[in-house]
Design a protein around this motif. Structure first.
Motif, PDB file in Angstrom:
ATOM      1  N   PHE A  75       0.912  -1.298  -0.026  1.00 44.51           N
ATOM      2  CA  PHE A  75       0.138   0.133  -0.011  1.00 44.51           C
ATOM      3  C   PHE A  75       0.698   1.425   0.050  1.00 44.51           C
ATOM      4  N   LEU A  76       2.174   1.383   0.014  1.00 40.77           N
ATOM      5  CA  LEU A  76       3.163   2.274   0.237  1.00 40.77           C
ATOM      6  C   LEU A  76       3.352   2.864  -1.276  1.00 40.77           C
ATOM      7  N   SER A  77       3.569   4.296  -1.156  1.00 41.87           N
ATOM      8  CA  SER A  77       3.622   5.046  -2.323  1.00 41.87           C
ATOM      9  C   SER A  77       5.238   4.371  -2.883  1.00 41.87           C
ATOM     10  N   PRO A  78       5.550   4.783  -4.258  1.00 39.10           N
ATOM     11  CA  PRO A  78       6.928   4.170  -4.511  1.00 39.10           C
ATOM     12  C   PRO A  78       7.902   4.776  -3.763  1.00 39.10           C
ATOM     13  N   ALA A  79       7.903   6.137  -3.563  1.00 37.55           N
ATOM     14  CA  ALA A  79       8.808   6.840  -2.815  1.00 37.55           C
ATOM     15  C   ALA A  79       9.048   6.081  -1.259  1.00 37.55           C
TER      16      ALA A  79
ATOM     17  N   LYS B 152       8.159   3.024  -0.553  1.00 42.56           N
ATOM     18  CA  LYS B 152       8.946   1.611  -0.817  1.00 42.56           C
ATOM     19  C   LYS B 152      10.351   1.695  -0.910  1.00 42.56           C
ATOM     20  N   GLY B 153      10.414   2.568  -1.632  1.00 41.56           N
ATOM     21  CA  GLY B 153      12.083   3.148  -1.707  1.00 41.56           C
ATOM     22  C   GLY B 153      12.866   3.138  -0.535  1.00 41.56           C
ATOM     23  N   THR B 154      12.191   3.997   0.458  1.00 40.25           N
ATOM     24  CA  THR B 154      12.807   4.069   1.835  1.00 40.25           C
ATOM     25  C   THR B 154      12.834   2.689   2.565  1.00 40.25           C
ATOM     26  N   VAL B 155      11.620   2.054   2.466  1.00 41.45           N
ATOM     27  CA  VAL B 155      11.775   0.904   3.095  1.00 41.45           C
ATOM     28  C   VAL B 155      12.767  -0.197   2.529  1.00 41.45           C
TER      29      VAL B 155
END
Length: 117
Positions: A86-90, A92-95
């Motif tokens: 459910f995360l935004s692409p940004a 997801k990148g952080t995770v």
């Protein structure tokens, strides 16, 4: 007995409840269970996740005839994956960066421990 019906009954959900979870009508669940209709790939994946079984099991394919190794995920791991989707692409990148850094740190620590022995 059909695998889908068996899993649904073991989970204690009605055709209507499963239909809501899979975003299909009760009649469609009935057709899946009687073999009149085959679920599409996204629905098969949703069912496998919901019932916590492999897609091979769900499709009635013996596991020893497959050449992949399905992961068995804990409830916590499944929850993390669910939230990740459910995360935004940004986000997801952080995770992914955090996970990669933590993974590398753990790998290095285990390597140091091994060398110390």
């Amino acid at each position: 007995m059909n695998i889908i019906k068996q899993l649904r009954q073991e989970k204690g959900v009605t055709q209507e409840e499963l239909g809501k979870i899979l975003n299909v009508q009760k009649a469609t669940i009935s057709k899946y269970e009687t073999g009149r209709v085959m679920p599409d790939v996204p629905t098969i994946l949703k069912m496998a996740n919901f019932f916590n079984v492999s897609i091979y099991y769900l499709l009635g394919i013996p596991e020893n005839n497959t050449h992949s190794h399905d992961l068995i995920l804990s409830d916590k791991e499944r929850e993390i994956i669910y939230k990740y989707r459910f995360l935004s692409p940004a986000a997801k990148g952080t995770v992914e960066l955090i996970l990669e850094n933590q993974y590398e740190n753990e790998k290095e620590e285990k390597s140091r421990e091994k060398q110390a022995i």
